[in-house]
Design a protein around this motif. Structure first.
Motif, PDB file in Angstrom:
ATOM      1  N   VAL A  87       0.841  -1.189   0.000  1.00 12.88           N
ATOM      2  CA  VAL A  87       0.000   0.000   0.000  1.00 12.88           C
ATOM      3  C   VAL A  87       0.879   1.242   0.000  1.00 12.88           C
ATOM      4  O   VAL A  87       2.032   1.219   0.437  1.00 12.88           O
ATOM      5  CB  VAL A  87      -0.943   0.022   1.230  1.00 12.88           C
TER       6      VAL A  87
ATOM      7  N   GLY B  12      -2.445   5.412   1.384  1.00 12.19           N
ATOM      8  CA  GLY B  12      -3.298   4.266   1.669  1.00 12.19           C
ATOM      9  C   GLY B  12      -3.155   3.784   3.101  1.00 12.19           C
ATOM     10  O   GLY B  12      -4.131   3.375   3.736  1.00 12.19           O
TER      11      GLY B  12
ATOM     12  N   ASP C  59      -6.247   3.829   6.079  1.00  7.91           N
ATOM     13  CA  ASP C  59      -6.721   2.468   6.346  1.00  7.91           C
ATOM     14  C   ASP C  59      -7.112   2.335   7.817  1.00  7.91           C
ATOM     15  O   ASP C  59      -6.270   2.368   8.705  1.00  7.91           O
ATOM     16  CB  ASP C  59      -5.609   1.472   5.998  1.00  7.91           C
TER      17      ASP C  59
ATOM     18  N   SER D 276      -8.044  -0.178   9.441  1.00  5.87           N
ATOM     19  CA  SER D 276      -7.631  -1.425  10.086  1.00  5.87           C
ATOM     20  C   SER D 276      -6.267  -1.321  10.754  1.00  5.87           C
ATOM     21  O   SER D 276      -5.891  -2.194  11.535  1.00  5.87           O
ATOM     22  CB  SER D 276      -7.606  -2.574   9.065  1.00  5.87           C
TER      23      SER D 276
ATOM     24  N   HIS E 138       1.669  -3.507   4.371  1.00  7.96           N
ATOM     25  CA  HIS E 138       1.694  -2.178   4.970  1.00  7.96           C
ATOM     26  C   HIS E 138       3.072  -1.775   5.502  1.00  7.96           C
ATOM     27  O   HIS E 138       3.303  -0.610   5.803  1.00  7.96           O
ATOM     28  CB  HIS E 138       0.694  -2.100   6.128  1.00  7.96           C
TER      29      HIS E 138
END
Length: 509
Positions: A266, A270, A274, A276, A410
């Protein structure tokens, strides 16, 4: 069915192999060591560099600059390293995705040779700009490697050795500072004619790294999860683990692979949007900013004056400073060898809390040392305490947990964010502290005290213990804080791979 049950019971032995240790030492020696060295190397020849700037300006322009201009030029020489570091940190995500972890480290070595050559020949060419540009280029290299080395080691290490191996770079940073202090002594390279050599010595560790590191395998997680190369993954794991069982480790990588919606890394944007990983991003921001705003850089700036006020003779201050460098190395080794027994949280909480107390102590001793001369020696003890507390935990653990808190997709963006914040804070404290010290005097250390205690409290209440946990388990630990169901972190598709036996031999379904 029985075969499946047997696979579930397979355990990974966690011996520290020679291959793993060699990878940690070599990657740190040619990268992290240089970061520490470049932080401290300009302190010893400061007056000689200023004199060189003054002489060349007179020769080239027939103009005699005032002392303030030379000071600004020297400050630029020091701070340009951090600016280069910020740029290097921003490049990390793109570089490690394209070239891999080890591949990025190998390719980045060219920056050191260019920067070292510019600084080494600057005096002979009578060009001050070569020193400044050389410092900038080596800063870019350090900005890249300061993130990539712990990322690489965090991915090649088994979970039970991840903390130990990931703190080896922090020991090398301390060694780099210590080496610069020793070589900068007046009896060695601390003479006027040797300062270009002192600045350019960075090329030698890098040359050793360039000769040996290409023979090491790439990160197995990168090869499997991002490249999908099962054969290269098995070969890399067998090289790093030797005769140990790799079945369970590969299955853990496959589980992480299935949890990812995409194998593409990502972007930084991003990552930031995100939900999460919201609390993971907040955490790396807090610990990386807190690491630099803890006052450690200000302490190095103020060390000589504190030692001078304590009555240490001027001729002995350089040796006292070398002594503090030795304490750095010892403290870093203490943290490295205890992290797998104590965990990440105790080193972070204890380190920041102890630094906060010592910052408070510096303020008190500075205010009352005229009335109580014995407090001058207490102030020296506080300086040593801040350095020791920093190197035991806060110096290295933030880089480690940046790797641990994120999954493969990530992680590169997370290191770009963490590295950029770290370098930006480094530059800010270096630029602001002199003005802060003038306006607030010893009370400025109360600000550092508050920051240290704040990070310690954040770690205590928010950051879970990640010792001996897989990356998937750590992601699930943050699921509640991020308002994410743990089921959302599990499989989003299946990567069909060949079944292996415990030692990495390909078999049939």
């Amino acid at each position: 069915m029985a075969e499946g049950l047997l696979v579930e019971k397979v355990k990974i032995r966690t011996h520290l192999t020679k291959s793993l240790l060699a990878a940690a030492l070599l990657s740190s020696f040619g990268s992290s060591l240089l970061y520490g060295y470049n932080l401290a190397v300009v302190n010893s020849p400061a007056e000689y560099i200023k004199k060189f700037y003054n002489e060349t300006l007179i020769e080239d322009f027939g103009w005699t600059p005032d002392e303030n201009f030379i000071t600004v030029l020297y400050s630029l020489t020091v701070s340009i390293f951090a600016i280069g570091g910020m740029i290097g940190a921003l490049l990390v995500s793109r570089l490690v995705t394209r070239y891999g972890r080890k591949g990025t480290l190998v390719r980045a070595t060219v920056l050191v040779f260019i920067g070292g050559a510019l600084m080494g020949f600057s005096r002979a060419c009578r060009m001050p700009a070569m020193v400044i540009i050389g410092r900038f280029i080596t800063g870019v290299h350090s900005g890249i490697c300061l993130s990539v080395v712990p990322m690489y080691l965090g991915e090649v290490a088994p979970k039970s050795r991840r903390g130990f191996l990931s703190l080896i770079p922090s020991i090398h940073i301390c060694l780099g500072v210590f080496l610069a202090q020793v070589l900068g002594l007046s009896e060695l390279l601390g003479k006027e004619e040797y300062w270009p050599l002192l600045l350019s010595l960075v090329v030698f560790p890098t040359a050793i790294q360039l000769m040996l590191l290409p023979w090491f395998p790439e990160s197995p997680r990168y090869l499997l999860i991002e490249k999908g190369n099962i054969h290269a993954t098995i070969a890399a794991l067998k090289w790093y683990r030797k005769n140990e069982n790799i079945q369970v480790e590969v299955e853990e990588m496959q589980e992480e692979q299935r949890s990812l919606s995409s194998i593409e890394s990502v972007s930084v944007w991003g990552l930031l949007i995100d939900r999460s990983v919201r609390w993971q991003v907040i955490t790396i921001a807090v610990v990386n900013i807190g690491m630099q705003l803890s006052g450690i850089d200000a302490i190095w700036f103020y060390t000589n004056e504190i030692f001078r006020n304590a009555g240490i003779p001027e001729s002995y201050i350089q040796y006292t400073t070398v002594g503090t460098g030795a304490i750095e190395v010892i403290s870093g080794m203490l943290g490295c060898f205890t992290i797998e027994r104590l965990g990440r949280r105790p080193l972070m909480i204890g380190g920041f809390f102890f630094m906060g107390l010592c910052c408070f102590g510096i303020t008190i001793t500075a205010l009352f040392q005229v009335q109580l001369p014995v407090l001058r020696y207490v102030s020296v003890a506080c300086v040593v305490g801040i350095i020791a507390g920093f190197c035991i935990g806060p110096a290295g653990v933030p880089f480690l947990i940046t790797a641990e808190l994120f999954k493969q997709s990530h992680r590169p963006a997370a290191y770009s964010v963490a590295g950029c914040l770290n370098w930006l804070s480094n530059f800010t404290i270096g630029f602001v502290f002199p003005f802060l010290e003038i306006s607030m005097g010893p009370y400025c250390y109360l600000i550092f005290c508050g920051i240290c205690l704040g990070v310690a409290l954040y770690t205590f209440f928010i950051i879970p213990e990640t010792r001996n946990k897989t990356f998937m388990e750590i992601s699930q630990m943050f699921a509640t804080n991020n308002n994410i169901d743990k089921e959302e972190l599990t499989s989003n598709g299946h990567l069909n791979l060949t079944t292996m036996n415990g030692y990495g031999t390909l078999g049939r379904h």
